[in-house]
Design an enzyme around this catalytic site. Structure first.
Site, PDB file in Angstrom:
ATOM      1  N   ASP A  48       0.817  -1.209   0.000  1.00 51.65           N
ATOM      2  CA  ASP A  48       0.000   0.000   0.000  1.00 51.65           C
ATOM      3  C   ASP A  48       0.855   1.265   0.000  1.00 51.65           C
ATOM      4  O   ASP A  48       2.058   1.234   0.271  1.00 51.65           O
ATOM      5  CB  ASP A  48      -0.905   0.017   1.236  1.00 51.65           C
ATOM      6  CG  ASP A  48      -2.214  -0.697   1.010  1.00 51.65           C
ATOM      7  OD1 ASP A  48      -2.493  -1.077  -0.135  1.00 51.65           O
ATOM      8  OD2 ASP A  48      -2.979  -0.873   1.989  1.00 51.65           O
ATOM      9  N   LYS A  70      -3.655   3.182  -2.718  1.00 46.81           N
ATOM     10  CA  LYS A  70      -4.861   3.970  -2.950  1.00 46.81           C
ATOM     11  C   LYS A  70      -4.788   5.198  -2.065  1.00 46.81           C
ATOM     12  O   LYS A  70      -4.664   5.088  -0.845  1.00 46.81           O
ATOM     13  CB  LYS A  70      -6.122   3.159  -2.624  1.00 46.81           C
ATOM     14  CG  LYS A  70      -6.324   1.945  -3.524  1.00 46.81           C
ATOM     15  CD  LYS A  70      -7.547   1.141  -3.127  1.00 46.81           C
ATOM     16  CE  LYS A  70      -8.844   1.855  -3.468  1.00 46.81           C
ATOM     17  NZ  LYS A  70      -9.052   2.001  -4.927  1.00 46.81           N
ATOM     18  N   MET A 185      -9.117   9.010   8.426  1.00 47.39           N
ATOM     19  CA  MET A 185      -9.484   9.623   7.138  1.00 47.39           C
ATOM     20  C   MET A 185     -10.565  10.694   7.309  1.00 47.39           C
ATOM     21  O   MET A 185     -11.544  10.744   6.580  1.00 47.39           O
ATOM     22  CB  MET A 185      -9.954   8.537   6.159  1.00 47.39           C
ATOM     23  CG  MET A 185      -8.882   7.504   5.856  1.00 47.39           C
ATOM     24  SD  MET A 185      -9.471   6.042   4.966  1.00 47.39           S
ATOM     25  CE  MET A 185     -10.299   5.143   6.288  1.00 47.39           C
TER      26      MET A 185
END
Length: 281
Positions: A48, A70, A185
């Site tokens: 990642d 991502k 997030m």
């Protein structure tokens, strides 16, 4: 690690298998023994965006490193394509290690990838990692729980699969029922989120902290209040990745900032003595 693997009976990575491995929040020292054991055996490591390069340096010589990061707002591979790539590599007889930041099953899409492996009959193993909502807070000197403050903690994500604040979230219940809220997030929508929490009854003066690039050399911590969070983040120029924590546990940073103490910061012995006093750090 091979001698250690034998001595500790750590598992052998079988060909055609996939290991979904948590790399932790950044500091390679937080990798588990199972994670290091897997890195030293894997043929292919699909990693990642937030995986530290020092973690990848533990891969065995000749292993293929394949990026599958991502990041919000940036071109990224589709999740389904990543999952199917794991299937493809395993069917080639490779030992496939999917290295994910934090913990694979805590806002890490590990469940989605594992379900795809089940769908295609690919054997797999889950290797948990230290999630940023715990490890990142610890590196900032903020405990997720402290018995003088909270007996529960809520972990939530600041956006859903479409990139917006989740409508299905019961913000009123979260605001009323959780003394400590840890958000992943959430920076992009922090103004909307803090507004909802305040509207649901949280104090505008409640301590709030942002831990950016947690556990890495670039870690930055901002302590503010719920009402000032959006303005202070903008003024400080902070950028994700970040963990946000709301609650009285933030006051404990004045006593438990062990990284700051190593750089000369004076710690406060009893930061909860005056909970309504002004936060200083």
């Amino acid at each position: 690690m091979s001698a250690t693997r034998t001595r500790m009976a750590l598992p052998v990575f079988e060909a055609g298998h996939v290991w979904l491995v948590g790399a932790g929040p950044g500091d390679p020292g937080l990798l588990t023994l199972h994670a290091v054991n897997g890195l030293e055996q894997a043929d292919v490591i699909v990693y990642d965006a937030l995986v530290d390069a020092q973690c990848l340096a533990l891969a065995r010589e000749g292993a293929i490193l394949e990026y599958a990061g991502k990041r919000g707002g940036k071109p990224s591979p589709r999740q389904r394509d990543i999952s199917l790539r794991l299937v493809e590599l395993a069917r080639e007889g490779k030992r496939v290690l999917r290295l994910k930041g934090g913990d694979p099953f805590v806002f890490g899409r590990g469940g989605e990838e594992a379900l795809t492996l089940v769908e295609h009959g690919v054997p797999f193993r889950i290797v948990p990692g230290v999630t940023a909502g715990i490890g990142g807070l610890a590196y900032a000197g903020i405990p997720a729980t402290h018995r003088d403050v909270n007996q529960s903690v809520t972990f939530l994500t600041g956006h859903d699969a479409t990139g917006v604040v989740p409508d299905m979230m019961d913000w009123a219940s979260i605001a009323r029922g959780s003394p400590v809220i840890v958000m992943y997030m959430a920076m992009k929508h922090i103004g909307l989120i803090t507004g909802r929490l305040i509207a649901a009854g949280r104090s505008p003066d409640e301590p709030t902290a942002f831990i950016c690039n947690a556990t890495t050399a670039e870690q930055k911590v901002l302590v503010t209040t719920l009402a000032r969070a959006e303005a202070d983040v903008e003024a400080a120029g902070l950028q994700p990745p970040a963990i946000v924590v709301v609650g009285e546990v933030v006051r404990l940073r004045a006593a438990l900032d062990w990284m700051g103490a190593a750089e000369g910061r004076m710690l406060v012995a009893d930061p909860l003595k005056n909970r309504h006093g002004k936060e200083t750090g």
